[in-house]
Design a protein around this motif. Sequence first.
Motif, PDB file in Angstrom:
ATOM      1  N   ASP A 140       0.847  -1.192   0.000  1.00  0.00           N
ATOM      2  CA  ASP A 140       0.000   0.000   0.000  1.00  0.00           C
ATOM      3  C   ASP A 140       0.883   1.243   0.000  1.00  0.00           C
ATOM      4  N   LEU A 141       0.692   2.126  -0.995  1.00  0.00           N
ATOM      5  CA  LEU A 141       1.536   3.316  -1.113  1.00  0.00           C
ATOM      6  C   LEU A 141       1.290   4.312   0.020  1.00  0.00           C
ATOM      7  N   ARG A 142       0.166   4.200   0.713  1.00  0.00           N
ATOM      8  CA  ARG A 142      -0.087   5.108   1.829  1.00  0.00           C
ATOM      9  C   ARG A 142       0.882   4.875   2.973  1.00  0.00           C
TER      10      ARG A 142
ATOM     11  N   PRO B 175       9.308  14.976   2.961  1.00  0.00           N
ATOM     12  CA  PRO B 175       9.004  14.840   1.525  1.00  0.00           C
ATOM     13  C   PRO B 175      10.120  14.139   0.759  1.00  0.00           C
ATOM     14  N   GLU B 176      11.381  14.388   1.127  1.00  0.00           N
ATOM     15  CA  GLU B 176      12.494  13.777   0.414  1.00  0.00           C
ATOM     16  C   GLU B 176      12.496  12.267   0.602  1.00  0.00           C
ATOM     17  N   MET B 177      12.263  11.809   1.852  1.00  0.00           N
ATOM     18  CA  MET B 177      12.204  10.370   2.111  1.00  0.00           C
ATOM     19  C   MET B 177      11.033   9.731   1.374  1.00  0.00           C
ATOM     20  N   THR B 178       9.894  10.427   1.350  1.00  0.00           N
ATOM     21  CA  THR B 178       8.736   9.902   0.634  1.00  0.00           C
ATOM     22  C   THR B 178       9.032   9.785  -0.856  1.00  0.00           C
ATOM     23  N   TYR B 179       9.679  10.805  -1.409  1.00  0.00           N
ATOM     24  CA  TYR B 179      10.021  10.787  -2.830  1.00  0.00           C
ATOM     25  C   TYR B 179      10.941   9.620  -3.153  1.00  0.00           C
ATOM     26  N   GLN B 180      11.986   9.434  -2.336  1.00  0.00           N
ATOM     27  CA  GLN B 180      12.942   8.362  -2.600  1.00  0.00           C
ATOM     28  C   GLN B 180      12.282   6.982  -2.480  1.00  0.00           C
TER      29      GLN B 180
ATOM     30  N   LEU C  78       9.053   6.279  -2.996  1.00  0.00           N
ATOM     31  CA  LEU C  78       8.196   6.088  -4.167  1.00  0.00           C
ATOM     32  C   LEU C  78       9.022   5.823  -5.417  1.00  0.00           C
ATOM     33  N   ARG C  79      10.137   6.480  -5.514  1.00  0.00           N
ATOM     34  CA  ARG C  79      11.014   6.247  -6.663  1.00  0.00           C
ATOM     35  C   ARG C  79      11.553   4.826  -6.666  1.00  0.00           C
ATOM     36  N   LYS C  80      11.884   4.336  -5.462  1.00  0.00           N
ATOM     37  CA  LYS C  80      12.387   2.964  -5.356  1.00  0.00           C
ATOM     38  C   LYS C  80      11.336   1.948  -5.777  1.00  0.00           C
TER      39      LYS C  80
ATOM     40  N   ILE D 115       7.361   6.582  -9.797  1.00  0.00           N
ATOM     41  CA  ILE D 115       7.699   7.950 -10.230  1.00  0.00           C
ATOM     42  C   ILE D 115       8.427   7.870 -11.568  1.00  0.00           C
ATOM     43  N   ILE D 116       7.966   8.618 -12.519  1.00  0.00           N
ATOM     44  CA  ILE D 116       8.562   8.605 -13.845  1.00  0.00           C
ATOM     45  C   ILE D 116       9.637   9.688 -13.941  1.00  0.00           C
TER      46      ILE D 116
END
Length: 509
Positions: A480-482, A489-494, A496-498, A502-503
């Motif tokens: 679950d992405l939640r 925000p940086e940790m969340t971005y990384q 999701l990228r992993k 994220i395109i």
Amino acid sequence: MSEFSNFCRIKLMLAKIGGYSDLPYESEKSLPAHIRRQAMMRILDQFLYPTKSHLQLEQMISGMLRRGYLSRNIATPDYHHNLEDVDHTDFSSIARNAGNEALVSSVIGCSGTGKSTAVEAILQTYPQAIYHPEYQHSQLVWLKVECPHDGSVKNLCTNFFRAVDLALGTDYQALYVKSRSSAESMLGSIARVSALHSIGLLVIDEIQHLEKSRSGGSAKMINFFVTLTNVIKVPVLFIGTPKALELFQPTMRSARRAAQFGSLDWGRFARAGADRGDGEWEQFFKRLWKLQWLENPTPLSQEIMDLFWEYTQGIAHIAVALFYLSQARAVVADRNAIDRPLVTKVYKEELAMIHPMISALRSGREETILQYADLDIPRESLAARTSLPEMPYIPNDGEAAEQADISKSTQLISLLIQMGIGEDIAPSVADQALAENPNDSLFELVGHIKNLEERSVDMPVQKTSPRKSKKPSPVYVEDDLRLVQGEDPEMTYQALRKKGVIIELSAYL
């Protein structure tokens, strides 16, 4: 006692004390946050995941107890001979080498891996004190004494008498411990009390603390315990961290060669490779993760399992503590989810003191690990000790003949029934486990039976008064992405990228 009966006894004991009985009641999950936090503290006190090492340790303790009592029957003259031997032995002037008695053994391992907890759980399956009215004899089946943190030999002797008094209601501490008493003067009294009450097993915990004592007191105390086994046949089990190896090497090396029960190296949980299925760490963590007091438990993901391994390196005590602290913070904050940002925040804020030790284990560099004496056992120390073959898990000739007529399926069904599985479904559960893992041992088969992990379904559910208003709780699914979203925000971005959601637009420009 046959190998199978012995297996059943230790498995049932561990199931009762450990992870099979401490699942939260469903009704507890809807209690107020501050009450749930108190309830989930049972994880810290009661959770114990049984492994092969626990079975091996039980066999060691059982063998030492029975072997030590062979020549100490209170109904024969042997009991009085033991008392006479104590009276004629000068324990205050023990030789440098205390001998090679086989009833001395040790459990050495990294701090926090559950050595003491396992020993205590196994000892609790035996009555500590037994009174024999026909002989007016109070028998101590086992006695556990902890070394003081300051390494004082005198305080260790005091702890011995205090432990006896607590078990029997005697007053030996007041009788033998005086302000002017020295450790040497109390050794003979310890030996006599041990013989007088037929102590079956003497367990000395945190033995590495003796390393702090001065003037050769630690070596003298180790020699005393070994001599105790030579003179009155009292088995002694030492528990300690790798730091204790320096105490044992001068005195215990000859004892290792003759030891019938060996020395148990109690290590961290091992992690299985990518293509090797679940290892001890995976099985342990999956069991631990089920102990959630959340109304909608967070599903286990490989990402969270890898994160806990990164922060605990397979040390059971740290893993349990991190899981409890993370869950407690989630409950109090009404987050109802244990996600990566939460676990990371708890690790950084509440377990900061252990970061250097975890980093050392994570590095895998031996020179870095050796800076912390309570971590893994150094390889050179293991090489210096006389290695013994691992305790066999097979019965002796007589027991093998007894078990020859019992199939693995019959044994497994009997074990499942004793552990609480209904007689009507135990055969089908056993058949399914054997079909999926035909080459596993009985101990391993039990770990694969998921039905045992759902026993809480049969527990009575307490009725609770309905709430006036109830905040809807989210229901999470696997991956679950939640659960990835956090405050940073940086940790969340990384994260999701992993996960590949994220395109990277630069690739299309």
